[in-house]
Scaffold this active site. Structure first.
Site, PDB file in Angstrom:
ATOM      1  CG  ASP A   7      -0.359   0.179   2.525  1.00 17.66           C
ATOM      2  OD1 ASP A   7       0.884   0.298   2.597  1.00 17.66           O
ATOM      3  OD2 ASP A   7      -1.104   0.235   3.521  1.00 17.66           O
ATOM      4  CG  HIS A   8      -0.793   4.789   1.444  1.00 23.47           C
ATOM      5  ND1 HIS A   8      -1.911   3.980   1.528  1.00 23.47           N
ATOM      6  CD2 HIS A   8      -0.653   5.372   2.656  1.00 23.47           C
ATOM      7  CE1 HIS A   8      -2.436   4.104   2.738  1.00 23.47           C
ATOM      8  NE2 HIS A   8      -1.689   4.933   3.443  1.00 23.47           N
ATOM      9  CB  CYS A  63       0.831  -2.560   4.844  1.00 22.02           C
ATOM     10  SG  CYS A  63       0.710  -3.688   6.249  1.00 22.02           S
ATOM     11  CB  THR A  65       2.091  -2.779  11.105  1.00 21.93           C
ATOM     12  OG1 THR A  65       0.891  -3.245  10.476  1.00 21.93           O
ATOM     13  CG2 THR A  65       1.839  -1.439  11.791  1.00 21.93           C
ATOM     14  CG  HIS A  96       9.318 -25.228  12.253  1.00 21.13           C
ATOM     15  ND1 HIS A  96       9.472 -25.168  13.618  1.00 21.13           N
ATOM     16  CD2 HIS A  96      10.427 -25.874  11.782  1.00 21.13           C
ATOM     17  CE1 HIS A  96      10.611 -25.743  13.968  1.00 21.13           C
ATOM     18  NE2 HIS A  96      11.222 -26.172  12.872  1.00 21.13           N
ATOM     19  CG  ASN A  97       4.945 -21.613  10.555  1.00 18.50           C
ATOM     20  OD1 ASN A  97       5.568 -20.600  10.876  1.00 18.50           O
ATOM     21  ND2 ASN A  97       4.569 -22.524  11.436  1.00 18.50           N
ATOM     22  NE  ARG A 107       3.294   4.302   8.109  1.00 20.82           N
ATOM     23  CZ  ARG A 107       1.999   4.499   7.926  1.00 20.82           C
ATOM     24  NH1 ARG A 107       1.108   3.947   8.731  1.00 20.82           N
ATOM     25  NH2 ARG A 107       1.577   5.266   6.928  1.00 20.82           N
ATOM     26  NE  ARG A 130       9.269 -31.505  14.934  1.00 14.73           N
ATOM     27  CZ  ARG A 130      10.446 -31.039  14.533  1.00 14.73           C
ATOM     28  NH1 ARG A 130      11.106 -31.688  13.586  1.00 14.73           N
ATOM     29  NH2 ARG A 130      10.954 -29.945  15.054  1.00 14.73           N
ATOM     30  CG  HIS A 131       7.654 -28.873  10.889  1.00 15.07           C
ATOM     31  ND1 HIS A 131       7.420 -28.424  12.169  1.00 15.07           N
ATOM     32  CD2 HIS A 131       8.972 -29.171  10.824  1.00 15.07           C
ATOM     33  CE1 HIS A 131       8.555 -28.430  12.852  1.00 15.07           C
ATOM     34  NE2 HIS A 131       9.514 -28.891  12.059  1.00 15.07           N
ATOM     35  NE  ARG A 134       3.355 -30.370  15.001  1.00 10.77           N
ATOM     36  CZ  ARG A 134       4.561 -30.573  15.492  1.00 10.77           C
ATOM     37  NH1 ARG A 134       5.574 -29.822  15.090  1.00 10.77           N
ATOM     38  NH2 ARG A 134       4.773 -31.513  16.375  1.00 10.77           N
TER      39      ARG A 134
HETATM   40  C1  RB5 Z   1      -1.904   2.690   6.479  1.00 15.61           C
HETATM   41  O1  RB5 Z   1      -1.881   3.892   7.147  1.00 15.61           O
HETATM   42  C2  RB5 Z   1      -1.704   1.534   7.454  1.00 15.61           C
HETATM   43  O2  RB5 Z   1      -2.828   1.394   8.233  1.00 15.61           O
HETATM   44  C3  RB5 Z   1      -1.401   0.247   6.706  1.00 15.61           C
HETATM   45  O3  RB5 Z   1      -0.272   0.456   5.918  1.00 15.61           O
HETATM   46  C4  RB5 Z   1      -1.062  -0.968   7.544  1.00 15.61           C
HETATM   47  O4  RB5 Z   1      -0.056  -0.678   8.471  1.00 15.61           O
HETATM   48  C5  RB5 Z   1      -2.174  -1.695   8.135  1.00 15.61           C
HETATM   49  O5  RB5 Z   1      -1.986  -2.732   8.781  1.00 15.61           O
END
Ligand code: RB5
Length: 152
Positions: A7-8, A63, A65, A96-97, A107, A130-131, A134
Site C-alpha cells: 500500500d502507500h 504495508c 506494520t 516449520h510453517n 514503519r 512432522r511439520h 500441522r
Molecule cells: C496505512 O496507514 C496503514 O494502516 C497500513 O499500511 C497498515 O499498516 C495496516 O496494517
C-alpha cells in the site's frame, strides 16, 4: 515467480524489495500500488490470487506494520502469510510453517533489516516431516470454516 505488493505506506520499501529481487535475478510481478492513499486488502487479494492461480509461487506484501496485509492475506484459501520483523521468524516460518507470503512493515523495519528478512525467507526451504501434519491441520481448519469439510 514472486508476486509483490504494497500500500502507500510501503511504496518505498516495495521499490527496495524490487531492486533486491532484480539484483538476485529472481523473477517477480509487481501488483502495485502507486496510488496514495490505498487499501491494503485489495493489494493482498491481487497477490494471493496470483498464488492461488499458480501464477506465482510465493508473495511479498508490505504495508505500514505488515499486520494488515497478513490479516487480509490469511483470509485467502491456501495462503500462509507471516508478518516478520526479524530474520529468525522469517527463517522458521519457512522451515516449520511453509509460509508462502512474507509480510513486512515499512514503519517497523529499516532497509538493511528488510533485506536480511528477505534473505531468510527466500533462501530457506520447508522442512516437511512432522511439520506437514500441522500444515494439513491448518488446511482442515480452513476447509471447516468455509463449510467444505474438516474435523477441527
Ligand atoms: C496505512 O496507514 C496503514 O494502516 C497500513 O499500511 C497498515 O499498516 C495496516 O496494517
Amino acid at each position: 515467480m514472486i508476486a509483490i505488493g504494497s500500500d502507500h505506506a510501503a511504496a518505498e520499501l516495495r521499490k527496495l524489495v524490487k531492486d533486491y529481487l532484480e539484483n538476485q535475478e529472481i523473477p517477480f510481478t509487481d501488483c502495485g500500488t502507486d496510488e496514495s492513499p490505498s487499501d491494503y486488502p485489495l493489494i493482498a487479494r491481487k497477490v494471493c490470487t496470483m498464488i492461488q492461480n499458480g501464477e506465482a509461487d510465493s508473495g511479498i506484501l508490505l504495508c505500514g506494520t505488515g499486520i494488515g496485509m497478513s490479516m487480509a492475506a490469511n483470509k485467502h484459501r491456501g495462503i500462509r502469510a507471516a508478518a516478520c520483523s526479524e530474520p529468525y521468524s522469517a527463517k522458521f516460518t519457512r522451515l516449520h510453517n511453509n509460509a508462502n507470503v512474507l509480510c513486512m512493515g515499512a514503519r517497523v523495519v529499516g532497509s538493511g533489516l528488510a533485506q536480511e528478512i528477505l534473505d531468510a525467507f527466500l533462501f530457506t526451504e520447508f522442512e516437511g516431516g512432522r511439520h506437514q501434519k500441522r500444515i494439513d491441520m491448518i488446511t482442515e481448519i480452513e476447509q471447516n470454516e468455509s463449510g467444505t469439510g474438516g474435523t477441527y
